[in-house]
Scaffold this active site. Structure first.
Site, PDB file in Angstrom:
ATOM      1  N   ARG A  34     -16.099  -2.029 -36.558  1.00 23.32           N
ATOM      2  CA  ARG A  34     -16.284  -2.900 -35.496  1.00 23.32           C
ATOM      3  C   ARG A  34     -15.047  -3.208 -34.835  1.00 23.32           C
ATOM      4  NH1 ARG A  34     -19.247  -7.742 -33.910  1.00 23.32           N
ATOM      5  NH2 ARG A  34     -17.960  -8.566 -31.994  1.00 23.32           N
TER       6      ARG A  34
ATOM      7  N   GLY B 199     -12.696 -15.569 -40.178  1.00 24.25           N
ATOM      8  CA  GLY B 199     -13.578 -16.665 -40.887  1.00 24.25           C
ATOM      9  C   GLY B 199     -14.961 -16.444 -41.010  1.00 24.25           C
TER      10      GLY B 199
ATOM     11  N   VAL C  77     -10.524 -25.960 -35.985  1.00 23.02           N
ATOM     12  CA  VAL C  77      -9.244 -25.184 -36.015  1.00 23.02           C
ATOM     13  C   VAL C  77      -8.035 -26.137 -36.547  1.00 23.02           C
ATOM     14  CG1 VAL C  77      -8.835 -25.991 -33.384  1.00 23.02           C
ATOM     15  CG2 VAL C  77      -7.711 -23.862 -34.175  1.00 23.02           C
TER      16      VAL C  77
ATOM     17  N   SER D 184      -4.856 -23.360 -31.550  1.00 19.78           N
ATOM     18  CA  SER D 184      -5.393 -23.264 -30.055  1.00 19.78           C
ATOM     19  C   SER D 184      -5.927 -24.904 -29.735  1.00 19.78           C
ATOM     20  CB  SER D 184      -6.514 -22.573 -29.900  1.00 19.78           C
ATOM     21  OG  SER D 184      -7.624 -22.908 -30.831  1.00 19.78           O
TER      22      SER D 184
ATOM     23  N   HIS E 199     -10.154 -30.973 -32.170  1.00 22.19           N
ATOM     24  CA  HIS E 199     -10.869 -30.460 -31.386  1.00 22.19           C
ATOM     25  C   HIS E 199     -12.201 -30.390 -31.883  1.00 22.19           C
ATOM     26  CE1 HIS E 199     -12.567 -26.822 -29.150  1.00 22.19           C
ATOM     27  NE2 HIS E 199     -12.843 -26.177 -30.397  1.00 22.19           N
TER      28      HIS E 199
END
Length: 317
Positions: free
Chosen positions: A41, A80, A123, A147, A179
């Protein structure tokens, strides 16, 4: 030796590969290496993105292993596992924590000076864990951040700009806290070209009601749910946000971004990782700027930070 324009991305799924593509389109860095457990991938994504280089900016994109991260200035972590049907948030946390206990030391073994930018959800908690692992290995604290609500802030500004008829780049507004569902839209500090929101609306003859605020709040807070329901995942927005964050580090731009990082105290909650406006440059997070919140916003931020702190405690941190 650090290579100024070398970037690593660990995790070549939708978010990691889209972040790499956004960096190519934006011209961030000179070399990007994709690392993934699924090597086919990673190689396929690297090849596909590399073929876009003639239409964008000169850059070398390739797949590799952890040793190929040597010299990286920044490493973005998107690795993850996905949530299984019927799996609790805590169970997902525990499985992703196990991934990070394996991944983070391997990154730092080969790129000990790299800044680590975490994008894996949840996150805030994964960033706190990354900083904990990195700290045990002697990495500097300011070099690990996530982020956070960078994308949520962009959504907020986009919707406000659309409503007001203004380029979102001239809308200054922040989303702070988790988040996630408890994030806080800081309405009290919104300015447009330096003019407070209410004054701007009055000067422009724009009617901006509480119902308008509630609609924007709902659209920002539930954006990911709506996108996931429609197409299964979100990646363009967060990929672009990661490209912007990495650019600030690579170019030492000293940008103010709502990233998340371990913080001694937020709204009375100690030792927690949530998003706040922070100065981001070549050495990572250089400063944090607490907002002058309304009492209601301060209480909401305390609730948000408490939710994250509880989840962090569930990992024994």
């Amino acid at each position: 030796m650090l290579l100024r324009g070398k970037i690593g991305i660990v995790g070549s799924g939708f978010v990691g590969s889209t972040a790499a593509y956004a960096m190519v389109m934006r011209g961030v860095g000179r070399e990007i290496v994709l690392v993934d457990l699924n090597k086919k991938r990673a190689q396929a994504e690297a090849n596909d993105i590399f073929h876009a280089v003639p239409f964008a900016h000169p850059m070398y994109i390739h797949a590799g292993d952890y040793e190929d991260l040597t010299g990286c200035r920044v490493v973005v972590i998107t690795a993850g596992v996905n949530q299984r049907p019927g799996e609790t948030r805590l169970q997902l946390l525990e499985r992703n924590a196990a991934v990070f206990w394996d991944v983070v030391p391997r990154i730092l073994e080969h790129a000990p000076q790299a800044k680590l930018v975490v994008a894996t959800n949840p996150v805030d908690i994964m960033t706190h864990l990354t900083a904990h692992i990195a700290g045990q290995l002697g990495a500097p604290a300011q070099g690990v951040f996530g982020s956070g609500t960078t994308l949520d802030t962009a959504r907020f500004r986009t919707l406000l700009g659309s409503k007001l008829g203004v380029d979102p780049q001239h809308v200054h507004a922040h989303v702070v806290g988790e988040h996630g569902d408890s994030e806080v839209l800081v309405w009290s500090q919104v300015t447009i070209g330096g003019t407070p929101l209410n004054d701007f609306c009055r000067l422009r003859g724009i009617e901006f009601t509480e119902a308008d605020r509630a609609e924007i709040d709902e659209q920002v807070r539930r954006a990911a749910y709506v996108i996931i329901e429609g197409k299964g995942a979100t990646y363009y927005g967060i990929g672009s946000a990661l490209a912007r964050i990495v650019e600030s580090v690579i170019e030492d731009q000293r940008s103010i971004l709502t990233v998340c990082a371990p913080t001694e105290e937020v709204a009375g909650v100690r030792n927690v990782t949530v998003a706040l406006p922070r100065l981001v440059g070549g050495d990572g997070v250089l400063a944090t700027f607490p907002q002058l919140l309304s009492p209601e916003e301060e209480a909401a931020l305390q609730r948000s930070a408490s939710i994250v702190r509880e989840a962090i405690s569930s990992l024994g941190l």
